[in-house]
Design a protein around this motif. Structure first.
Motif, PDB file in Angstrom:
ATOM      1  N   LEU A  45      11.160 -35.965 -27.463  1.00 35.41           N
ATOM      2  CA  LEU A  45      12.562 -35.946 -27.904  1.00 35.41           C
ATOM      3  C   LEU A  45      13.048 -34.523 -28.148  1.00 35.41           C
ATOM      4  N   ASP A  46      12.175 -33.684 -28.693  1.00 39.83           N
ATOM      5  CA  ASP A  46      12.542 -32.293 -28.945  1.00 39.83           C
ATOM      6  C   ASP A  46      12.828 -31.563 -27.639  1.00 39.83           C
ATOM      7  N   GLU A  47      11.973 -31.766 -26.650  1.00 37.74           N
ATOM      8  CA  GLU A  47      12.225 -31.160 -25.342  1.00 37.74           C
ATOM      9  C   GLU A  47      13.568 -31.621 -24.786  1.00 37.74           C
ATOM     10  N   ASN A  48      13.820 -32.925 -24.928  1.00 37.40           N
ATOM     11  CA  ASN A  48      15.071 -33.481 -24.411  1.00 37.40           C
ATOM     12  C   ASN A  48      16.292 -32.927 -25.150  1.00 37.40           C
ATOM     13  N   ARG A  66      13.807 -25.588 -17.592  1.00 36.07           N
ATOM     14  CA  ARG A  66      12.766 -26.600 -17.398  1.00 36.07           C
ATOM     15  C   ARG A  66      11.434 -25.965 -17.049  1.00 36.07           C
ATOM     16  N   GLU A  67      11.463 -24.887 -16.267  1.00 39.50           N
ATOM     17  CA  GLU A  67      10.228 -24.179 -15.935  1.00 39.50           C
ATOM     18  C   GLU A  67       9.616 -23.551 -17.184  1.00 39.50           C
ATOM     19  N   VAL A  68      10.441 -22.955 -18.025  1.00 40.49           N
ATOM     20  CA  VAL A  68       9.955 -22.369 -19.277  1.00 40.49           C
ATOM     21  C   VAL A  68       9.364 -23.451 -20.169  1.00 40.49           C
ATOM     22  N   THR A  69      10.053 -24.566 -20.269  1.00 42.59           N
ATOM     23  CA  THR A  69       9.577 -25.688 -21.089  1.00 42.59           C
ATOM     24  C   THR A  69       8.198 -26.140 -20.641  1.00 42.59           C
ATOM     25  N   GLU A  70       7.998 -26.237 -19.340  1.00 42.45           N
ATOM     26  CA  GLU A  70       6.704 -26.652 -18.803  1.00 42.45           C
ATOM     27  C   GLU A  70       5.615 -25.654 -19.173  1.00 42.45           C
ATOM     28  N   ARG A  71       5.939 -24.384 -19.122  1.00 42.81           N
ATOM     29  CA  ARG A  71       4.936 -23.345 -19.377  1.00 42.81           C
ATOM     30  C   ARG A  71       4.473 -23.316 -20.843  1.00 42.81           C
TER      31      ARG A  71
END
Length: 227
Positions: A131-134, A153-158
């Motif tokens: 939920l935080d990511e969203n 989104r790329e940063v979030t994945e990393r």
């Protein structure tokens, strides 16, 4: 058909190994071979190799000639830089949102999730992490710049490997609800400076917490492995 099945199997193996890294089952500097992974999962080496090279491209593994594969150490300098980039991207989204004549309806969905009473809040770590990511990607998406969203989104994945640890304690979950609600209230009121101040403080606190927890969990995991 065989290629499709192999690709699907490689995807499954990729997800399992990645989760083991996230869960500190595979620790930084741990070494293993393709054969060991294939034996453990009872699969052929081809989908294992595909999965491992994908994880290498994403920065989770290294491979050395005749020495096999190794889990890369957590690079906290790089993680800090990615958190700084998050601030830049999300701040740009806030600027863009505050300049709009009408705020996007997508923000209403975020309000319904985060501006709730304590008894309505989620408490399970993985659920809150998602939920935080969203929430943060939702702010960027609402601003309407697709390239900014792609990079975000790329940063979030990393940083997912450490970021999810921010919700391993109940207090941080409660603080996250309060902080997200404060950001949304300031944004809805078009108080740009207040929104940015709250957003920056929220991300910085998360960065500090995940660094402390990452070091603590690594130390604990090493003790378990050595026992």
């Amino acid at each position: 058909m065989a290629q499709i099945q192999s690709n699907a199997l490689a995807e499954q193996i990729y997800a399992r190994i990645k989760q083991e890294i996230f869960d500190f089952y595979l620790l930084p500097h741990d070494r293993f071979t393709e054969t060991q992974i294939a034996d453990r999962y009872q699969v052929s080496r081809t989908p294992v190799r595909d999965a491992l090279y994908r994880l290498q491209r994403e920065g989770y593994l290294d491979v050395e000639f005749r020495r096999g594969w190794m889990v890369k150490a957590l690079d906290f300098t790089r993680i800090d830089e990615l958190y700084e980039l998050r601030v830049v991207l999300e701040s740009a989204a806030v600027d863009r949102l505050c300049a709009l004549t009408d705020l996007p309806e997508a923000l209403e969905a975020l309000c319904q999730l985060w501006m709730v009473s304590p008894e309505q809040r989620q408490t399970e770590m993985q659920v809150v992490a998602e939920l935080d990511e969203n929430f943060h990607s939702g702010l960027v998406a609402a601003a309407g710049n697709r390239e900014t969203l792609r990079v975000h989104r790329e940063v979030t994945e990393r940083i997912r490997i450490v970021r999810r640890l921010d919700f391993s304690k109940r207090a941080r979950i409660e603080e996250t609800y309060a902080e997200h609600a404060g950001i949304l209230r300031a944004l809805l009121a078009r108080k740009r400076d207040d929104t940015l101040r709250l957003l920056h403080a929220h991300i910085e606190q998360s960065r500090i917490e995940v660094r402390k927890l990452s070091l603590s969990m690594l130390s604990e995991a090493r003790r378990r492995h050595e026992a």
